[in-house]
Design a protein around this motif. Structure first.
Motif, PDB file in Angstrom:
ATOM      1  N   VAL A 174       0.815  -1.221   0.000  1.00  0.00           N
ATOM      2  CA  VAL A 174       0.000   0.000   0.000  1.00  0.00           C
ATOM      3  C   VAL A 174       0.847   1.270   0.000  1.00  0.00           C
ATOM      4  O   VAL A 174       0.326   2.360  -0.276  1.00  0.00           O
ATOM      5  N   LYS A 175       2.131   1.159   0.271  1.00  0.00           N
ATOM      6  CA  LYS A 175       2.997   2.335   0.244  1.00  0.00           C
ATOM      7  C   LYS A 175       3.014   2.981  -1.134  1.00  0.00           C
ATOM      8  O   LYS A 175       3.156   4.210  -1.245  1.00  0.00           O
ATOM      9  N   ALA A 176       2.837   2.191  -2.180  1.00  0.00           N
ATOM     10  CA  ALA A 176       2.940   2.698  -3.545  1.00  0.00           C
ATOM     11  C   ALA A 176       1.890   3.755  -3.853  1.00  0.00           C
ATOM     12  O   ALA A 176       2.100   4.621  -4.715  1.00  0.00           O
ATOM     13  N   PHE A 177       0.734   3.707  -3.168  1.00  0.00           N
ATOM     14  CA  PHE A 177      -0.334   4.669  -3.447  1.00  0.00           C
ATOM     15  C   PHE A 177      -0.823   5.355  -2.163  1.00  0.00           C
ATOM     16  O   PHE A 177      -1.956   5.802  -2.084  1.00  0.00           O
ATOM     17  N   ASP A 178       0.062   5.423  -1.175  1.00  0.00           N
ATOM     18  CA  ASP A 178      -0.234   6.110   0.084  1.00  0.00           C
ATOM     19  C   ASP A 178      -1.482   5.537   0.750  1.00  0.00           C
ATOM     20  O   ASP A 178      -2.309   6.275   1.288  1.00  0.00           O
ATOM     21  N   GLY A 179      -1.612   4.220   0.718  1.00  0.00           N
ATOM     22  CA  GLY A 179      -2.730   3.558   1.379  1.00  0.00           C
ATOM     23  C   GLY A 179      -2.405   3.235   2.818  1.00  0.00           C
ATOM     24  O   GLY A 179      -1.298   3.486   3.313  1.00  0.00           O
ATOM     25  N   VAL A 180      -3.394   2.675   3.506  1.00  0.00           N
ATOM     26  CA  VAL A 180      -3.217   2.292   4.905  1.00  0.00           C
ATOM     27  C   VAL A 180      -3.910   0.957   5.138  1.00  0.00           C
ATOM     28  O   VAL A 180      -4.984   0.703   4.589  1.00  0.00           O
ATOM     29  N   VAL A 181      -3.275   0.105   5.924  1.00  0.00           N
ATOM     30  CA  VAL A 181      -3.891  -1.153   6.334  1.00  0.00           C
ATOM     31  C   VAL A 181      -4.517  -0.944   7.701  1.00  0.00           C
ATOM     32  O   VAL A 181      -3.850  -0.530   8.651  1.00  0.00           O
ATOM     33  N   ALA A 182      -5.821  -1.218   7.796  1.00  0.00           N
ATOM     34  CA  ALA A 182      -6.561  -1.070   9.050  1.00  0.00           C
ATOM     35  C   ALA A 182      -6.772  -2.454   9.646  1.00  0.00           C
ATOM     36  O   ALA A 182      -7.537  -3.258   9.111  1.00  0.00           O
ATOM     37  N   GLN A 183      -6.096  -2.723  10.727  1.00  0.00           N
ATOM     38  CA  GLN A 183      -6.066  -4.060  11.301  1.00  0.00           C
ATOM     39  C   GLN A 183      -7.132  -4.276  12.363  1.00  0.00           C
ATOM     40  O   GLN A 183      -7.317  -3.454  13.259  1.00  0.00           O
ATOM     41  N   HIS A 184      -7.828  -5.395  12.245  1.00  0.00           N
ATOM     42  CA  HIS A 184      -8.707  -5.910  13.306  1.00  0.00           C
ATOM     43  C   HIS A 184      -7.811  -6.763  14.199  1.00  0.00           C
ATOM     44  O   HIS A 184      -7.481  -7.905  13.865  1.00  0.00           O
ATOM     45  N   ALA A 185      -7.393  -6.195  15.318  1.00  0.00           N
ATOM     46  CA  ALA A 185      -6.360  -6.830  16.142  1.00  0.00           C
ATOM     47  C   ALA A 185      -6.961  -7.887  17.066  1.00  0.00           C
ATOM     48  O   ALA A 185      -7.492  -7.573  18.130  1.00  0.00           O
ATOM     49  N   GLN A 186      -6.849  -9.129  16.653  1.00  0.00           N
ATOM     50  CA  GLN A 186      -7.404 -10.236  17.433  1.00  0.00           C
ATOM     51  C   GLN A 186      -6.643 -11.516  17.103  1.00  0.00           C
ATOM     52  O   GLN A 186      -6.822 -12.090  16.030  1.00  0.00           O
ATOM     53  N   GLU A 187      -5.809 -11.937  18.016  1.00  0.00           N
ATOM     54  CA  GLU A 187      -5.103 -13.203  17.835  1.00  0.00           C
ATOM     55  C   GLU A 187      -6.129 -14.339  17.927  1.00  0.00           C
ATOM     56  O   GLU A 187      -6.702 -14.594  18.988  1.00  0.00           O
ATOM     57  N   PRO A 188      -6.406 -15.041  16.815  1.00  0.00           N
ATOM     58  CA  PRO A 188      -7.522 -15.994  16.795  1.00  0.00           C
ATOM     59  C   PRO A 188      -7.361 -17.175  17.743  1.00  0.00           C
ATOM     60  O   PRO A 188      -8.343 -17.677  18.287  1.00  0.00           O
ATOM     61  N   ARG A 189      -6.143 -17.606  17.971  1.00  0.00           N
ATOM     62  CA  ARG A 189      -5.966 -18.771  18.845  1.00  0.00           C
ATOM     63  C   ARG A 189      -6.219 -18.438  20.308  1.00  0.00           C
ATOM     64  O   ARG A 189      -6.506 -19.329  21.115  1.00  0.00           O
ATOM     65  N   LEU A 190      -6.111 -17.161  20.656  1.00  0.00           N
ATOM     66  CA  LEU A 190      -6.373 -16.748  22.033  1.00  0.00           C
ATOM     67  C   LEU A 190      -7.848 -16.412  22.275  1.00  0.00           C
ATOM     68  O   LEU A 190      -8.246 -16.157  23.416  1.00  0.00           O
ATOM     69  N   THR A 191      -8.631 -16.396  21.201  1.00  0.00           N
ATOM     70  CA  THR A 191     -10.035 -15.983  21.347  1.00  0.00           C
ATOM     71  C   THR A 191     -11.008 -17.031  20.818  1.00  0.00           C
ATOM     72  O   THR A 191     -12.182 -16.724  20.605  1.00  0.00           O
ATOM     73  N   ALA A 192     -10.545 -18.249  20.612  1.00  0.00           N
ATOM     74  CA  ALA A 192     -11.428 -19.301  20.104  1.00  0.00           C
ATOM     75  C   ALA A 192     -12.602 -19.506  21.063  1.00  0.00           C
ATOM     76  O   ALA A 192     -12.415 -19.758  22.248  1.00  0.00           O
ATOM     77  N   GLY A 193     -13.810 -19.360  20.535  1.00  0.00           N
ATOM     78  CA  GLY A 193     -15.005 -19.561  21.341  1.00  0.00           C
ATOM     79  C   GLY A 193     -15.327 -18.445  22.307  1.00  0.00           C
ATOM     80  O   GLY A 193     -16.243 -18.580  23.129  1.00  0.00           O
ATOM     81  N   ALA A 194     -14.595 -17.323  22.233  1.00  0.00           N
ATOM     82  CA  ALA A 194     -14.795 -16.236  23.195  1.00  0.00           C
ATOM     83  C   ALA A 194     -16.174 -15.610  23.049  1.00  0.00           C
ATOM     84  O   ALA A 194     -16.676 -15.425  21.938  1.00  0.00           O
ATOM     85  N   GLN A 195     -16.773 -15.262  24.171  1.00  0.00           N
ATOM     86  CA  GLN A 195     -18.118 -14.711  24.196  1.00  0.00           C
ATOM     87  C   GLN A 195     -18.178 -13.307  24.796  1.00  0.00           C
ATOM     88  O   GLN A 195     -19.146 -12.588  24.576  1.00  0.00           O
ATOM     89  N   MET A 196     -17.165 -12.925  25.556  1.00  0.00           N
ATOM     90  CA  MET A 196     -17.144 -11.608  26.204  1.00  0.00           C
ATOM     91  C   MET A 196     -15.733 -11.344  26.724  1.00  0.00           C
ATOM     92  O   MET A 196     -14.839 -12.191  26.588  1.00  0.00           O
ATOM     93  N   HIS A 197     -15.525 -10.188  27.311  1.00  0.00           N
ATOM     94  CA  HIS A 197     -14.241  -9.838  27.913  1.00  0.00           C
ATOM     95  C   HIS A 197     -13.849 -10.833  29.003  1.00  0.00           C
ATOM     96  O   HIS A 197     -14.678 -11.224  29.835  1.00  0.00           O
ATOM     97  N   GLU A 198     -12.572 -11.233  28.975  1.00  0.00           N
ATOM     98  CA  GLU A 198     -12.070 -12.129  30.008  1.00  0.00           C
ATOM     99  C   GLU A 198     -11.752 -11.313  31.260  1.00  0.00           C
ATOM    100  O   GLU A 198     -10.883 -10.439  31.268  1.00  0.00           O
ATOM    101  N   GLY A 199     -12.497 -11.606  32.329  1.00  0.00           N
ATOM    102  CA  GLY A 199     -12.305 -10.866  33.565  1.00  0.00           C
ATOM    103  C   GLY A 199     -13.216 -11.408  34.649  1.00  0.00           C
ATOM    104  O   GLY A 199     -13.721 -12.533  34.564  1.00  0.00           O
ATOM    105  N   GLU A 200     -13.448 -10.598  35.638  1.00  0.00           N
ATOM    106  CA  GLU A 200     -14.253 -11.035  36.768  1.00  0.00           C
ATOM    107  C   GLU A 200     -15.663 -11.436  36.350  1.00  0.00           C
ATOM    108  O   GLU A 200     -16.192 -12.461  36.797  1.00  0.00           O
ATOM    109  N   VAL A 201     -16.290 -10.646  35.477  1.00  0.00           N
ATOM    110  CA  VAL A 201     -17.670 -10.922  35.088  1.00  0.00           C
ATOM    111  C   VAL A 201     -17.759 -12.214  34.296  1.00  0.00           C
ATOM    112  O   VAL A 201     -18.677 -13.026  34.510  1.00  0.00           O
ATOM    113  N   SER A 202     -16.827 -12.455  33.385  1.00  0.00           N
ATOM    114  CA  SER A 202     -16.871 -13.701  32.602  1.00  0.00           C
ATOM    115  C   SER A 202     -16.708 -14.907  33.513  1.00  0.00           C
ATOM    116  O   SER A 202     -17.320 -15.960  33.291  1.00  0.00           O
TER     117      SER A 202
END
Length: 441
Positions: A174-202
């Motif tokens: 994308v550098k060739a045309f001044d583009g940008v990559v917009a990343q959905h930051a989610q490591e899939p192996r760490l979120t398999a089957g995830a339903q909500m935020h990992e914390g006290e409530v979960s």
């Protein structure tokens, strides 16, 4: 805009307050801001009473799901962009996870043309990074950039580009045309089957958690890749305090990285999931109160560059079901500015100039949009939003313009409301209601 005789109608905004400053009159003509001053003569113009209203440059959304083509039961370009106009937007970026996926010049041009035909806002398609969002090989990035849609933002949103080699190649390409990559930051192996935020409530609810580190690990990797290849990186829907710290570190090193936060991540927490109401199921998930506070402060100090709605409409059958089966996502175009006022303006963290910067100026700069995010000055494009900051209104899903009803703010009293929106000088919204397209050229 025509008065029916072929003559171009002008608009005089009487007594508006640009960026919350002193009241002035603003004349809009021929798609531009023609005059700014006090006591301007109406001179045959349509007069809009702006007493008490804040004037902002038209809002720009970096992250909108319009669903068309493929899921017109959830949203269409027409209904979604009408909702955007009512929310004060004059430009939106339409995400690529349609059916077919927007991974070719043909599909992005289709979405672009549908936006032009609807006429409510400027629609800028986002191109997929990989073919079919499958994360296996790069899509036609150059062809989409060269198409009539002039794509400059590329994202597999909904899916993470988790292959580091592919991500590096995309950043280089994308550098060739001044583009940008917009990343959905989610490591899939760490979120398999995830339903909500990992914390006290979960833990209490017994739902599989989505750990903060799954977001933070990808952001850390990608800012290093962007630094290595000297390319632009944008991080979608940042949701954790740890992500904020990584972004702050990266910007301190001079990495060309920008980031966005959603309105719902600025107001809502994972405590709402105790209700098991699928309206609160979203990706990334609602986080803890400490994350919300960190996100607000990061938006205020500029570590997070922009507010983006991640407007994600769903058909009723995909949301009105048990929590485990429900789709992830929330609508947000019509409530975004109100949510930001409540979270940032009413708390003293941002003034209206700051809101304009985070919801118009910087998003337009990131998307490389001409004509949007410009000051309300003579000669500038007349993309304008008028807001009544004193208004209070209750969200009624049935009264929203979006075709879907999955708002997380149902029955909530919101702060401030968009009164009017102008796209290149012609009204798309007046008195809080969309203007009939038949009344516009």
């Amino acid at each position: 805009m025509s008065d029916g005789t072929g003559a171009v109608e002008t608009v005089l905004l009487r007594g508006v307050r640009p960026l919350g400053g002193d009241p002035v009159d603003v004349r809009l003509a021929d798609g531009l801001v023609a005059e700014v001053g006090t006591g301007l003569d109406a001179g045959g113009a349509r007069v809009v009473d702006g007493d008490g209203l804040i004037a902002l440059p038209g809002l720009v959304d970096l992250h909108t799901h319009l669903r068309e083509p493929g899921r017109e039961d959830a949203e269409t370009v027409e209904s979604g962009t009408r909702a955007a106009a009512v929310g004060g937007f004059t430009a939106v970026h339409a995400m690529a996870n349609t059916d077919p996926v927007a991974d070719t010049a043909g599909v992005v041009e289709q979405v672009w043309r549908l936006g032009r035909e609807a006429g409510w806002v400027d629609v800028h398609p986002v191109g997929a990074v990989t073919v079919g969002l499958a994360g296996e090989r790069l899509a036609e990035l150059g062809a989409m950039a060269d198409s009539a849609a002039r794509v400059r933002v590329f994202s597999d949103d909904g899916h993470c580009v988790d292959d580091a080699v592919l991500m590096r190649r995309a950043l280089e390409y994308v550098k060739a045309f001044d583009g940008v990559v917009a990343q959905h930051a989610q490591e899939p192996r760490l979120t398999a089957g995830a339903q909500m935020h990992e914390g006290e409530v979960s833990g209490v609810l017994g739902l599989t958690g989505w750990p903060a580190v799954a977001e933070e690990a990808i952001i850390a990797r990608d800012v290093l890749l962007a630094e290595h290849v000297g390319s632009r990186l944008h991080v979608c829907h940042v949701s954790t305090a740890g992500s904020v710290e990584i972004l702050r570190w990266a910007k301190g090193r001079g990495v060309d990285v920008t980031a966005e936060v959603t309105p719902h991540h600025l107001l809502l927490t994972d405590e709402l999931v105790r209700s098991y109401d699928p309206r609160y199921k979203v990706n990334p998930p609602l986080r803890a109160a400490s994350d919300v506070e960190a996100l607000r402060l990061a938006l205020a100090d500029g570590t997070i560059d922009a507010v983006a709605t991640d407007h994600a409409p769903h058909a009723a059958e995909d949301k009105d079901c048990e929590w485990q089966a429900a789709a992830m996502g929330m609508t947000g175009l019509e409530t975004a500015l109100s949510a930001v006022q409540e979270a940032l303006v009413d708390t003293g963290l941002l003034d209206w100039a700051g809101v304009a910067d985070r919801m118009s100026v910087r998003p337009a700069r990131i998307g490389r949009l001409d004509g949007h995010g410009r000051p309300l000055a003579v000669g500038e494009p007349a993309n304008v939003t008028l807001v009544d900051p004193s208004a209070r209104w209750q969200v009624d899903p049935a009264a929203l313009q979006t075709a879907s009803r999955n708002t997380p703010f149902r029955a909530r009293e919101m702060h401030g409301r968009v009164v009017a929106t102008f796209l290149r000088g012609r009204p798309t919204v007046l008195d809080g209601a969309p203007v009939d397209p038949g009344a516009r050229p």
